[in-house]
Scaffold this active site. Structure first.
Site, mmCIF file in Angstrom:
data_model
loop_
_atom_site.group_PDB
_atom_site.id
_atom_site.type_symbol
_atom_site.label_atom_id
_atom_site.label_comp_id
_atom_site.label_asym_id
_atom_site.label_seq_id
_atom_site.Cartn_x
_atom_site.Cartn_y
_atom_site.Cartn_z
ATOM 1 N N CYS A 1 12.922 12.441 -34.976
ATOM 2 C CA CYS A 1 12.383 13.326 -33.945
ATOM 3 C C CYS A 1 11.349 12.584 -33.097
ATOM 4 O O CYS A 1 10.281 12.197 -33.601
ATOM 5 C CB CYS A 1 11.777 14.564 -34.601
ATOM 6 N N CYS B 1 7.980 14.473 -32.587
ATOM 7 C CA CYS B 1 7.227 14.460 -33.856
ATOM 8 C C CYS B 1 6.372 13.200 -33.942
ATOM 9 O O CYS B 1 5.211 13.254 -34.371
ATOM 10 C CB CYS B 1 8.184 14.506 -35.040
#
Length: 200
Positions: free
Chosen positions: A124, A127
Protein backbone atom coordinates in the site's frame (compact mmCIF):
# COMPACT_ATOMS: atom_id res chain seq x y z
CA UNK A 1 76.02 -110.43 71.57
CA UNK A 2 73.17 -108.97 73.63
CA UNK A 3 74.31 -105.41 72.98
CA UNK A 4 74.49 -105.99 69.22
CA UNK A 5 70.95 -107.46 69.16
CA UNK A 6 69.62 -104.57 71.20
CA UNK A 7 71.29 -102.07 68.88
CA UNK A 8 69.75 -103.72 65.81
CA UNK A 9 66.33 -103.82 67.49
CA UNK A 10 66.56 -100.09 68.32
CA UNK A 11 67.53 -99.19 64.77
CA UNK A 12 64.65 -101.26 63.41
CA UNK A 13 62.21 -99.47 65.77
CA UNK A 14 63.41 -96.05 64.68
CA UNK A 15 62.97 -96.90 60.98
CA UNK A 16 59.37 -98.06 61.57
CA UNK A 17 58.58 -94.93 63.53
CA UNK A 18 59.96 -92.69 60.76
CA UNK A 19 57.98 -94.59 58.12
CA UNK A 20 54.81 -94.29 60.18
CA UNK A 21 55.35 -90.55 60.66
CA UNK A 22 55.73 -90.05 56.89
CA UNK A 23 52.57 -92.05 56.13
CA UNK A 24 50.41 -90.16 58.68
CA UNK A 25 51.06 -86.41 58.70
CA UNK A 26 50.79 -84.61 62.01
CA UNK A 27 47.41 -82.99 62.78
CA UNK A 28 46.52 -80.70 65.63
CA UNK A 29 43.14 -79.77 67.15
CA UNK A 30 44.03 -76.13 66.75
CA UNK A 31 44.71 -76.43 63.00
CA UNK A 32 41.61 -75.22 61.05
CA UNK A 33 39.99 -77.66 58.67
CA UNK A 34 39.99 -76.87 54.99
CA UNK A 35 36.67 -75.53 53.63
CA UNK A 36 34.96 -78.13 51.50
CA UNK A 37 31.98 -76.01 50.29
CA UNK A 38 32.25 -73.87 47.17
CA UNK A 39 32.71 -70.11 47.83
CA UNK A 40 29.61 -67.94 47.47
CA UNK A 41 29.51 -65.68 44.40
CA UNK A 42 30.58 -62.11 45.13
CA UNK A 43 28.84 -60.54 42.11
CA UNK A 44 25.30 -59.19 42.42
CA UNK A 45 22.53 -60.90 40.42
CA UNK A 46 21.70 -57.45 38.99
CA UNK A 47 25.17 -57.32 37.45
CA UNK A 48 24.56 -60.64 35.74
CA UNK A 49 21.20 -59.40 34.46
CA UNK A 50 22.62 -56.19 33.08
CA UNK A 51 25.31 -58.17 31.25
CA UNK A 52 22.77 -60.37 29.46
CA UNK A 53 19.45 -58.51 29.43
CA UNK A 54 19.21 -54.70 29.55
CA UNK A 55 17.03 -53.02 32.15
CA UNK A 56 13.71 -51.56 30.97
CA UNK A 57 15.01 -48.03 31.48
CA UNK A 58 18.16 -46.33 30.07
CA UNK A 59 21.09 -46.22 32.44
CA UNK A 60 23.63 -44.46 30.25
CA UNK A 61 24.08 -42.40 27.10
CA UNK A 62 22.55 -39.16 28.46
CA UNK A 63 24.85 -36.17 28.00
CA UNK A 64 25.22 -33.96 31.04
CA UNK A 65 24.82 -30.87 28.86
CA UNK A 66 21.29 -31.97 27.88
CA UNK A 67 20.06 -31.83 31.48
CA UNK A 68 18.91 -28.27 32.33
CA UNK A 69 20.30 -26.73 35.49
CA UNK A 70 18.12 -25.41 38.29
CA UNK A 71 18.94 -21.85 37.24
CA UNK A 72 17.73 -22.57 33.71
CA UNK A 73 14.48 -24.06 34.97
CA UNK A 74 13.91 -21.09 37.27
CA UNK A 75 14.47 -18.67 34.38
CA UNK A 76 11.95 -20.56 32.25
CA UNK A 77 9.37 -20.46 35.03
CA UNK A 78 9.82 -16.70 35.49
CA UNK A 79 9.40 -16.09 31.74
CA UNK A 80 6.20 -18.17 31.66
CA UNK A 81 4.80 -16.29 34.65
CA UNK A 82 5.63 -12.90 33.18
CA UNK A 83 3.85 -13.74 29.92
CA UNK A 84 0.79 -15.22 31.64
CA UNK A 85 -0.63 -11.79 32.59
CA UNK A 86 -1.09 -10.58 28.99
CA UNK A 87 0.92 -8.86 26.24
CA UNK A 88 3.71 -6.47 27.16
CA UNK A 89 2.62 -2.97 26.17
CA UNK A 90 5.06 -0.31 25.00
CA UNK A 91 5.54 2.94 26.87
CA UNK A 92 3.34 5.91 26.00
CA UNK A 93 4.31 7.09 22.55
CA UNK A 94 5.61 3.65 21.62
CA UNK A 95 4.62 1.17 18.92
CA UNK A 96 3.86 -2.56 18.82
CA UNK A 97 3.06 -5.00 15.99
CA UNK A 98 0.02 -7.26 16.39
CA UNK A 99 -1.72 -10.08 14.55
CA UNK A 100 -4.83 -12.24 14.74
CA UNK A 101 -5.81 -12.79 18.37
CA UNK A 102 -3.50 -10.06 19.72
CA UNK A 103 -5.58 -6.91 19.39
CA UNK A 104 -8.29 -7.79 21.90
CA UNK A 105 -5.70 -8.68 24.52
CA UNK A 106 -3.82 -5.43 23.89
CA UNK A 107 -6.98 -3.33 24.19
CA UNK A 108 -7.88 -5.05 27.45
CA UNK A 109 -4.38 -4.62 28.87
CA UNK A 110 -4.28 -0.93 27.89
CA UNK A 111 -7.26 -0.03 30.06
CA UNK A 112 -7.74 3.77 30.03
CA UNK A 113 -4.74 4.35 27.75
CA UNK A 114 -5.89 5.34 24.23
CA UNK A 115 -4.78 2.83 21.59
CA UNK A 116 -4.35 3.90 17.95
CA UNK A 117 -4.47 1.00 15.48
CA UNK A 118 -2.97 1.39 12.00
CA UNK A 119 -4.27 -1.21 9.53
CA UNK A 120 -1.82 -1.36 6.61
CA UNK A 121 -0.22 -3.56 3.94
CA UNK A 122 3.31 -3.64 2.57
CA UNK A 123 2.07 -3.07 -0.98
CA UNK A 124 0.00 0.00 0.00
CA UNK A 125 1.60 3.28 -1.18
CA UNK A 126 -0.48 5.67 0.99
CA UNK A 127 0.29 3.43 4.00
CA UNK A 128 4.00 4.05 3.50
CA UNK A 129 3.35 7.80 3.42
CA UNK A 130 1.22 7.78 6.60
CA UNK A 131 3.35 5.47 8.75
CA UNK A 132 6.24 7.88 9.51
CA UNK A 133 3.84 10.76 10.18
CA UNK A 134 1.66 8.69 12.51
CA UNK A 135 4.64 7.19 14.33
CA UNK A 136 6.33 10.58 14.87
CA UNK A 137 3.13 12.30 16.01
CA UNK A 138 2.30 9.60 18.57
CA UNK A 139 5.88 9.64 19.86
CA UNK A 140 5.83 13.42 20.25
CA UNK A 141 2.44 13.49 21.97
CA UNK A 142 3.35 10.53 24.27
CA UNK A 143 -0.24 10.06 25.43
CA UNK A 144 -1.24 7.08 23.31
CA UNK A 145 0.30 3.85 21.99
CA UNK A 146 0.39 2.73 18.36
CA UNK A 147 -0.55 -0.77 17.23
CA UNK A 148 0.31 -1.69 13.64
CA UNK A 149 -1.55 -4.59 11.99
CA UNK A 150 -0.60 -6.00 8.58
CA UNK A 151 -3.94 -7.13 7.13
CA UNK A 152 -2.23 -9.70 4.87
CA UNK A 153 -1.02 -11.48 8.01
CA UNK A 154 -4.08 -10.80 10.19
CA UNK A 155 -7.08 -11.49 7.96
CA UNK A 156 -9.41 -12.41 10.84
CA UNK A 157 -9.03 -9.13 12.72
CA UNK A 158 -9.26 -7.21 9.42
CA UNK A 159 -12.55 -8.94 8.66
CA UNK A 160 -13.86 -8.33 12.20
CA UNK A 161 -13.31 -4.58 11.93
CA UNK A 162 -14.45 -4.49 8.27
CA UNK A 163 -11.26 -3.05 6.83
CA UNK A 164 -12.10 -2.31 3.19
CA UNK A 165 -9.66 0.51 2.38
CA UNK A 166 -6.06 1.24 3.30
CA UNK A 167 -4.73 2.85 5.28
CA UNK A 168 -7.41 2.67 7.97
CA UNK A 169 -6.70 4.11 11.41
CA UNK A 170 -8.95 3.39 14.39
CA UNK A 171 -8.70 4.67 17.97
CA UNK A 172 -9.87 2.70 21.02
CA UNK A 173 -10.39 3.71 24.65
CA UNK A 174 -11.23 1.03 27.25
CA UNK A 175 -11.71 -1.44 24.41
CA UNK A 176 -14.30 0.66 22.56
CA UNK A 177 -13.76 2.36 19.20
CA UNK A 178 -14.00 6.15 19.64
CA UNK A 179 -12.77 7.53 16.30
CA UNK A 180 -11.26 6.56 12.92
CA UNK A 181 -10.17 7.83 9.54
CA UNK A 182 -9.35 6.33 6.14
CA UNK A 183 -6.55 7.40 3.80
CA UNK A 184 -3.40 9.39 4.40
CA UNK A 185 -3.21 12.68 6.33
CA UNK A 186 -0.58 15.32 6.84
CA UNK A 187 1.13 15.97 10.14
CA UNK A 188 -1.40 18.57 11.28
CA UNK A 189 -4.33 16.31 10.43
CA UNK A 190 -2.86 13.44 12.41
CA UNK A 191 -2.15 15.66 15.42
CA UNK A 192 -5.76 16.92 15.50
CA UNK A 193 -7.00 13.34 15.34
CA UNK A 194 -4.80 12.35 18.32
CA UNK A 195 -5.91 15.36 20.34
CA UNK A 196 -9.53 14.36 19.87
CA UNK A 197 -8.80 10.78 20.92
CA UNK A 198 -7.05 11.81 24.15
CA UNK A 199 -9.93 14.07 25.11
CA UNK A 200 -12.47 11.23 24.97
Amino acid sequence: MFRASAARAGASFRRKAATSAQARPFTSASTPKARTSAPKPTTSPFAARSASTPFPFPTHGVAASSIPSLNTLATRAQSTTAGAGGPALPALGGMIEAGDGDLEAILEAAGDIPVVVDFYANWCGPCKMLTPILTASIKTQAKTILVKINIDEAEQVAAKYEIASLPTVKAFVRGQEVDSFIGSRDRRGVEKFLEGVVGK
